[in-house]
Write a protein that holds these residues in place. Structure first.
Motif, mmCIF file in Angstrom:
data_model
loop_
_atom_site.group_PDB
_atom_site.id
_atom_site.type_symbol
_atom_site.label_atom_id
_atom_site.label_comp_id
_atom_site.label_asym_id
_atom_site.label_seq_id
_atom_site.Cartn_x
_atom_site.Cartn_y
_atom_site.Cartn_z
ATOM 1 N N MET A 4 0.838 -1.205 0.000
ATOM 2 C CA MET A 4 0.000 0.000 0.000
ATOM 3 C C MET A 4 0.871 1.253 0.000
ATOM 4 O O MET A 4 0.591 2.203 -0.726
ATOM 5 N N CYS A 5 1.918 1.238 0.806
ATOM 6 C CA CYS A 5 2.831 2.383 0.859
ATOM 7 C C CYS A 5 3.439 2.638 -0.523
ATOM 8 O O CYS A 5 3.583 3.794 -0.943
ATOM 9 N N GLY A 6 3.758 1.564 -1.235
ATOM 10 C CA GLY A 6 4.320 1.686 -2.578
ATOM 11 C C GLY A 6 3.359 2.333 -3.554
ATOM 12 O O GLY A 6 3.787 2.933 -4.547
ATOM 13 N N LEU A 7 2.058 2.230 -3.287
ATOM 14 C CA LEU A 7 1.055 2.895 -4.122
ATOM 15 C C LEU A 7 0.823 4.342 -3.674
ATOM 16 O O LEU A 7 0.577 5.229 -4.495
ATOM 17 N N LEU A 8 0.908 4.572 -2.369
ATOM 18 C CA LEU A 8 0.584 5.886 -1.805
ATOM 19 C C LEU A 8 1.724 6.904 -1.907
ATOM 20 O O LEU A 8 1.490 8.068 -2.253
ATOM 21 N N TYR A 9 2.933 6.489 -1.582
ATOM 22 C CA TYR A 9 4.041 7.442 -1.532
ATOM 23 C C TYR A 9 4.280 8.170 -2.855
ATOM 24 O O TYR A 9 4.489 9.389 -2.846
ATOM 25 N N PRO A 10 4.234 7.488 -4.011
ATOM 26 C CA PRO A 10 4.425 8.220 -5.270
ATOM 27 C C PRO A 10 3.327 9.263 -5.530
ATOM 28 O O PRO A 10 3.537 10.199 -6.298
ATOM 29 N N LEU A 11 2.178 9.102 -4.862
ATOM 30 C CA LEU A 11 1.083 10.073 -4.987
ATOM 31 C C LEU A 11 1.173 11.159 -3.919
ATOM 32 O O LEU A 11 0.266 11.980 -3.780
ATOM 33 N N ASN A 12 2.266 11.119 -3.137
ATOM 34 C CA ASN A 12 2.500 12.092 -2.071
ATOM 35 C C ASN A 12 1.437 11.986 -0.966
ATOM 36 O O ASN A 12 0.981 12.997 -0.446
ATOM 37 N N LEU A 13 1.060 10.747 -0.628
ATOM 38 C CA LEU A 13 0.021 10.524 0.384
ATOM 39 C C LEU A 13 0.511 9.654 1.534
ATOM 40 O O LEU A 13 1.253 8.705 1.328
ATOM 41 N N ASN A 14 0.042 10.002 2.722
ATOM 42 C CA ASN A 14 0.127 9.157 3.902
ATOM 43 C C ASN A 14 -1.299 8.864 4.339
ATOM 44 O O ASN A 14 -2.199 9.689 4.142
ATOM 45 N N ILE A 15 -1.495 7.708 4.957
ATOM 46 C CA ILE A 15 -2.762 7.379 5.588
ATOM 47 C C ILE A 15 -2.501 7.245 7.081
ATOM 48 O O ILE A 15 -1.367 7.334 7.530
ATOM 49 N N ASP A 16 -3.553 7.032 7.849
ATOM 50 C CA ASP A 16 -3.394 6.839 9.286
ATOM 51 C C ASP A 16 -3.079 5.366 9.515
ATOM 52 O O ASP A 16 -3.963 4.514 9.446
ATOM 53 N N TYR A 17 -1.813 5.072 9.774
ATOM 54 C CA TYR A 17 -1.325 3.701 9.853
ATOM 55 C C TYR A 17 -1.642 2.993 11.168
ATOM 56 O O TYR A 17 -1.209 1.868 11.376
ATOM 57 N N PHE A 18 -2.401 3.623 12.053
ATOM 58 C CA PHE A 18 -2.722 2.970 13.318
ATOM 59 C C PHE A 18 -3.544 1.711 13.036
ATOM 60 O O PHE A 18 -4.440 1.714 12.190
ATOM 61 N N PRO A 19 -3.250 0.591 13.710
ATOM 62 C CA PRO A 19 -3.831 -0.711 13.350
ATOM 63 C C PRO A 19 -5.339 -0.851 13.516
ATOM 64 O O PRO A 19 -5.932 -1.775 12.957
ATOM 65 N N THR A 20 -5.996 0.053 14.240
ATOM 66 C CA THR A 20 -7.459 -0.013 14.331
ATOM 67 C C THR A 20 -8.104 0.405 13.011
ATOM 68 O O THR A 20 -9.297 0.164 12.801
ATOM 69 N N ASN A 21 -7.342 1.010 12.113
ATOM 70 C CA ASN A 21 -7.858 1.489 10.829
ATOM 71 C C ASN A 21 -7.776 0.441 9.718
ATOM 72 O O ASN A 21 -8.060 0.751 8.563
ATOM 73 N N PHE A 22 -7.386 -0.775 10.062
ATOM 74 C CA PHE A 22 -7.225 -1.843 9.075
ATOM 75 C C PHE A 22 -7.981 -3.079 9.525
ATOM 76 O O PHE A 22 -7.885 -3.484 10.683
ATOM 77 N N VAL A 23 -8.702 -3.686 8.580
ATOM 78 C CA VAL A 23 -9.438 -4.917 8.847
ATOM 79 C C VAL A 23 -8.883 -6.011 7.945
ATOM 80 O O VAL A 23 -8.605 -5.773 6.767
ATOM 81 N N ALA A 24 -8.728 -7.202 8.520
ATOM 82 C CA ALA A 24 -8.305 -8.369 7.745
ATOM 83 C C ALA A 24 -9.552 -9.152 7.354
ATOM 84 O O ALA A 24 -10.381 -9.488 8.207
#
Length: 176
Positions: free
Chosen positions: A114-134
């Motif tokens: 995901m970082c590899g997709l976001l960084y070239p677009l100059n974006l960060n997301i909130d990487y705290f683990p409650t923000n991700f669902v498996a």
């Protein structure tokens, strides 16, 4: 059970999923299925500045949708009630997986992708683990918050501190 409306359509609230900087997220349903209904709140946040929170949700969703990372679909937005309705992704959060010792390396590999997709677009997301669902072997970023890329807040410098039972993770658990 409590009822909430989005653009005049009624949903039954099953329960609170969580509270974030911008709103309360509820598990809600109608005759067609389950959803996440987010009610924007205006409670102060001393470490984050907002403009119009609903507009920010819409803008961030559009940016993330173009990025190619896995996010739930935005289904509706209600400006008057300051609510959004999005697809519900069923599964444990990464936070829960870490806490129960069920975290898998493949999820860390996926966040790096995901970082590899976001960084070239100059974006960060909130990487705290409650923000991700498996779900079904994949992780989904279930929040729509994104910000301009800053190295200080990228996954490698900030997020990774919370993706295993680190001191920072355990300090957070013990405060909660």
């Amino acid at each position: 059970m409590e009822q909430m409306r989005v653009n005049g359509k009624e949903y039954t609230v099953i329960g609170l999923l969580g509270k974030g900087k911008g709103g309360y997220s509820y598990l809600a349903e109608d005759e067609s299925g389950r959803y996440v209904l987010k009610q924007i709140h205006h409670e102060p946040c001393d470490y984050y500045q907002f403009g119009n929170k609903l507009e920010a949700e819409m803008r961030d969703y559009a940016r993330l949708e173009k990025s190619g990372i896995r996010i739930p679909k935005l289904l509706a937005s209600d400006e008057k009630e300051e609510r959004i309705l999005k697809e519900y992704i069923d599964g444990p959060t990464v936070y829960e997986l870490i806490l129960t010792g069920k975290m898998e390396e493949r999820y860390r590999e996926q966040i790096r992708h995901m970082c590899g997709l976001l960084y070239p677009l100059n974006l960060n997301i909130d990487y705290f683990p409650t923000n991700f669902v498996a779900s079904d072997g994949f992780i989904w970023y279930i929040d729509f918050e994104c910000n301009e890329y800053m190295e200080e807040w990228n996954f490698e410098n900030w997020g990774i501190k919370y993706w295993s039972k680190t001191k920072e993770f355990m300090d957070y658990v013990n405060k909660a």
